[in-house]
Write a protein that holds these residues in place. Structure first.
Motif, short mmCIF file in Angstrom:
data_model
loop_
_atom_site.label_atom_id
_atom_site.label_comp_id
_atom_site.label_asym_id
_atom_site.label_seq_id
_atom_site.Cartn_x
_atom_site.Cartn_y
_atom_site.Cartn_z
N ASN A 264 78.91 34.38 21.21
CA ASN A 264 79.12 35.55 22.08
C ASN A 264 78.68 36.82 21.35
O ASN A 264 79.25 37.16 20.31
CB ASN A 264 80.59 35.64 22.48
CG ASN A 264 80.83 36.70 23.55
OD1 ASN A 264 80.09 37.68 23.67
ND2 ASN A 264 81.89 36.52 24.32
N PRO A 265 77.68 37.55 21.87
CA PRO A 265 77.25 38.78 21.19
C PRO A 265 78.37 39.80 21.05
O PRO A 265 78.39 40.56 20.07
CB PRO A 265 76.13 39.31 22.11
CG PRO A 265 75.62 38.10 22.82
CD PRO A 265 76.83 37.23 23.03
N ALA A 266 79.29 39.83 22.00
CA ALA A 266 80.40 40.79 21.93
C ALA A 266 81.36 40.48 20.79
O ALA A 266 82.15 41.34 20.39
CB ALA A 266 81.15 40.82 23.25
N LEU A 267 81.30 39.25 20.27
CA LEU A 267 82.17 38.84 19.17
C LEU A 267 81.41 38.74 17.86
O LEU A 267 81.96 38.29 16.85
CB LEU A 267 82.82 37.50 19.49
CG LEU A 267 83.68 37.45 20.76
CD1 LEU A 267 84.16 36.02 21.02
CD2 LEU A 267 84.86 38.40 20.64
N THR A 268 80.15 39.18 17.86
CA THR A 268 79.28 39.07 16.68
C THR A 268 79.20 40.41 15.97
O THR A 268 78.93 41.44 16.58
CB THR A 268 77.86 38.63 17.09
OG1 THR A 268 77.95 37.38 17.79
CG2 THR A 268 76.96 38.47 15.88
N ASP A 269 79.45 40.39 14.67
CA ASP A 269 79.38 41.61 13.87
C ASP A 269 77.91 41.95 13.59
O ASP A 269 77.01 41.12 13.73
CB ASP A 269 80.14 41.42 12.56
CG ASP A 269 80.60 42.73 11.95
OD1 ASP A 269 80.20 43.80 12.45
OD2 ASP A 269 81.38 42.69 10.99
N HIS A 270 77.68 43.20 13.20
CA HIS A 270 76.33 43.68 12.90
C HIS A 270 76.33 44.41 11.55
O HIS A 270 77.34 44.97 11.13
CB HIS A 270 75.84 44.64 13.98
CG HIS A 270 75.54 43.98 15.29
ND1 HIS A 270 76.51 43.43 16.09
CD2 HIS A 270 74.35 43.77 15.93
CE1 HIS A 270 75.96 42.91 17.17
NE2 HIS A 270 74.65 43.11 17.11
N PRO A 279 79.80 33.83 16.23
CA PRO A 279 80.92 32.90 16.09
C PRO A 279 80.55 31.51 16.60
O PRO A 279 79.75 31.36 17.54
CB PRO A 279 82.02 33.52 16.95
CG PRO A 279 81.30 34.40 17.92
CD PRO A 279 80.09 34.89 17.20
N THR A 280 81.13 30.50 15.98
CA THR A 280 80.87 29.13 16.42
C THR A 280 82.14 28.30 16.29
O THR A 280 82.94 28.51 15.37
CB THR A 280 79.71 28.49 15.62
OG1 THR A 280 79.31 27.27 16.23
CG2 THR A 280 80.10 28.22 14.18
N GLY A 309 81.48 44.10 8.59
CA GLY A 309 82.00 45.46 8.67
C GLY A 309 83.18 45.58 9.60
O GLY A 309 84.02 46.48 9.44
N LEU A 310 83.26 44.74 10.61
CA LEU A 310 84.40 44.78 11.51
C LEU A 310 85.69 44.48 10.75
O LEU A 310 85.72 43.63 9.86
CB LEU A 310 84.25 43.74 12.63
CG LEU A 310 83.31 44.05 13.80
CD1 LEU A 310 83.26 42.87 14.74
CD2 LEU A 310 83.78 45.30 14.54
N ARG A 318 89.01 42.04 20.00
CA ARG A 318 87.86 41.58 20.79
C ARG A 318 88.10 40.17 21.34
O ARG A 318 87.79 39.88 22.49
CB ARG A 318 86.58 41.61 19.95
CG ARG A 318 86.09 43.02 19.63
CD ARG A 318 84.73 42.98 18.95
NE ARG A 318 84.28 44.31 18.57
CZ ARG A 318 83.03 44.59 18.19
NH1 ARG A 318 82.12 43.63 18.15
NH2 ARG A 318 82.69 45.82 17.85
N PHE A 319 88.64 39.30 20.51
CA PHE A 319 88.96 37.96 20.98
C PHE A 319 90.03 37.99 22.07
O PHE A 319 89.98 37.22 23.03
CB PHE A 319 89.39 37.06 19.82
CG PHE A 319 88.26 36.31 19.18
CD1 PHE A 319 87.98 35.01 19.55
CD2 PHE A 319 87.46 36.92 18.22
CE1 PHE A 319 86.93 34.32 18.97
CE2 PHE A 319 86.41 36.23 17.62
CZ PHE A 319 86.14 34.92 18.01
N ARG A 320 91.00 38.90 21.94
CA ARG A 320 92.03 39.01 22.96
C ARG A 320 91.41 39.41 24.31
O ARG A 320 91.73 38.83 25.35
CB ARG A 320 93.09 40.03 22.55
CG ARG A 320 94.27 40.09 23.54
CD ARG A 320 94.97 41.45 23.49
NE ARG A 320 95.72 41.65 22.28
CZ ARG A 320 97.04 41.41 22.16
NH1 ARG A 320 97.72 40.94 23.19
NH2 ARG A 320 97.67 41.65 21.03
#
Length: 539
Positions: A264-270, A279-280, A309-310, A318-320
């Motif tokens: 999920n891009p929304a759960l992926t750090d940059h 995430p996997t 960095g998150l 974010r997971f919630r």
């Protein structure tokens, strides 16, 4: 430098001392280091500066090795790496020589000349035939890094007049739980306080993979990825399979969460504009342990999350949000399917999903059950001592759910294993900004002299012991501990908070049967780069 401190020969010697994680070889390996380093004239004259220290609370009684060469002043540099290696089971017929690089080399060439099929195998054959790569379990990850550090230490010790203090630290258990580095971090701080030393820089010596020309592998890393194992304890509503619309099957809810979490891009750090590792899922299972025609009520998910960095709090939130939206959508899907079947009053129609954290569940259970903490500890004591952290976390969360008196559908989010903090040189801090400038200038200058280019990379993407030597936010550690069911997985001593980089060997296919290190860089260039950095921070 003594002849036995040729970096290549030393690498072979260390590899031959097999030290697979959690094996008797790992327990015994410090004796090899003590013997080799103890042969140096400096340590023969100063035996108190070479020692092995038992790792506190380690069931295997493993040890970290410390070798301190003293000079003038208080400035100090630390060279560190892990000495454990992964299993040789994937070497197949070559297991008998997996720890003997010189014997393994012709065996692999003969094998690959006949059996190479994949691109990776043909690349390995070309590498090994070139004479520029040395194979063997642990050659790359990471005994060539240890050997390079020991070579630099021996050269420093041989100087008649030394400025500064150089410490070599070899730690256990990086491949599983980092017991060694977690214990070494506070030891570095106590040693500095006791001896009046100031650690100017910690250099981790871990390896990098590069399937190209080496430009990516010849790298200095100024930070390391963090790691969280996010868990989801999922609760449905069980029912007889013949009356499935009277329940909410937890396997459906868990599968929808799996779809939502995976990549999920929304759960992926940059890191800057570059996306990190997404995430996997590492585990998805329902928790029903027997067969009957009742639908399962509970399930367990574990998601590998790498951080650049998150904060842990941001990850959990974010997971919630994703879990809440996913469960709402899942129930809407079930309602639509029930209505399509002419059933407008299914269990999904009256259900509202609950999403909470493990810490919130614990507080609810305390309100609902008198003497909760003592009862939870007593239950924990009944579990198998050898049970892995994720499985133990599932049992503890399930017990706590019952104690809280709540009903599904729901998901409880937490952390199911050891947290590796993300650390980096923080250029907002003057001392770390200055350290980074000195690292850059030194590697550029020495690289030009040696005719190599050292790439600067922001994040060491594999999990590394840098997590325990750099700086991590104490508030983040506190939040992770509060949401981690297994006490043994808590971080009790924070990372050392020291300026830390990674500069180590490069090669290909580590952890695989074709693991190999690029010899010219590992055995010739790397020790010279490390020596230049050491001089810069000690002079």
């Amino acid at each position: 430098m003594p002849p036995e401190f040729s970096t290549r020969d030393l690498t072979v010697q260390l590899v031959k001392a097999a030290s697979v994680t959690n094996s008797s070889g790992e327990v015994a390996f410090p004796d090899t280091l003590l013997r080799v380093l103890g042969g140096l004239p400096y340590f023969q004259a100063n035996p108190q500066d070479l020692w092995a220290e038992p790792i506190e609370n380690d069931p295997l009684k493993r040890r970290n090795v410390y070798a301190l060469v003293r000079g003038g002043g208080s400035a100090g540099v630390v060279l560190t790496g892990h000495y454990d290696v992964v299993s040789v089971a994937n070497y197949g017929p070559h297991q008998d020589v997996a720890f003997d690089p010189d014997a393994l080399l012709p065996r692999l060439i003969d094998d690959l000349r006949v059996n190479a099929r994949s691109e990776a195998e043909h690349r390995a054959l070309a590498d090994l035939e070139s004479g520029d790569f040395l194979p063997g379990r642990g050659v790359l990850d990471m005994k060539s890094g240890l050997a390079a550090g020991m070579t630099v230490l021996a050269d420093f010790a041989a100087q008649p007049e030394r400025q500064g203090n150089l410490l070599f630290v070899a730690v256990a258990d990086e491949e599983v739980s980092s017991h060694g580095a977690r214990w070494a971090a506070p030891t570095l701080l106590s040693l500095a306080g006791r001896e009046g030393l100031n650690w100017e820089l910690v250099i981790n010596l871990d390896a990098t993979g590069d399937n190209g020309d080496g430009s990516a592998g010849q790298a200095v890393y100024i930070g390391t990825a963090g790691k969280l194992l996010v868990s989801a304890f999922v609760v449905g509503v069980d029912t007889h399979a013949g009356y499935s619309l009277d329940g909410i099957n937890v396997n459906f809810l868990a599968s929808e969460l799996t779809r939502a979490f995976e990549w999920n891009p929304a759960l992926t750090d940059h890191s800057g504009d570059e996306a990190g590792t997404p995430p996997t899922l590492l585990k998805q299972q329902d928790l029903k342990t027997y067969y009957d025609v009742t639908t399962p009520a509970r399930a367990w998910l574990c998601v590998n999350v790498l951080l650049q960095g998150l904060s842990a709090g941001e990850v959990l939130e974010r997971f919630r949000q994703v879990a809440q939206a996913t469960l709402q959508d899942a129930l809407a899907t079930l309602r639509g399917r029930a209505e399509a079947l002419g059933q407008p009053h299914s269990a999904a129609h009256g259900a509202t999903p609950l999403v909470l954290t493990y810490a919130e569940l614990l507080e609810q259970a305390r309100r609902n059950t008198p003497g909760l903490d003592a009862a939870l500890a007593a239950y924990d004591a009944t579990l198998d001592a050898q049970m892995d952290y994720p499985t133990r976390s599932a049992h503890l969360t399930s017990w706590l759910w019952d104690a809280a008196g709540l009903l599904g559908p729901a998901a409880v989010l937490g952390f199911a294993s050891l947290h590796y903090p993300h650390t980096t040189l923080d250029t907002r801090k003057p001392a770390e900004a200055q350290a980074l400038t000195r690292v850059r200038d030194t590697l550029a200058r020495e690289g030009a002299r040696l005719g190599v280019s050292v790439t600067e990379r922001a994040i060491f993407s594999g999990i590394s012991d840098m997590s325990w030597f750099g700086y991590a936010d104490p508030a983040g550690i506190e939040l992770v501990n509060a949401n981690t069911p297994v006490q043994a997985a808590h971080i009790h001593a924070p990372p050392a908070g020291l300026p830390c980089i990674n500069l180590g060997p490069w090669g290909r296919d580590y952890h695989q049967w074709l693991e190999r290190a690029y010899a010219p860089y590992c055995f010739e260039t790397l020790p010279k780069l490390l020596a230049a950095l050491t001089r810069e921070f000690l002079d």
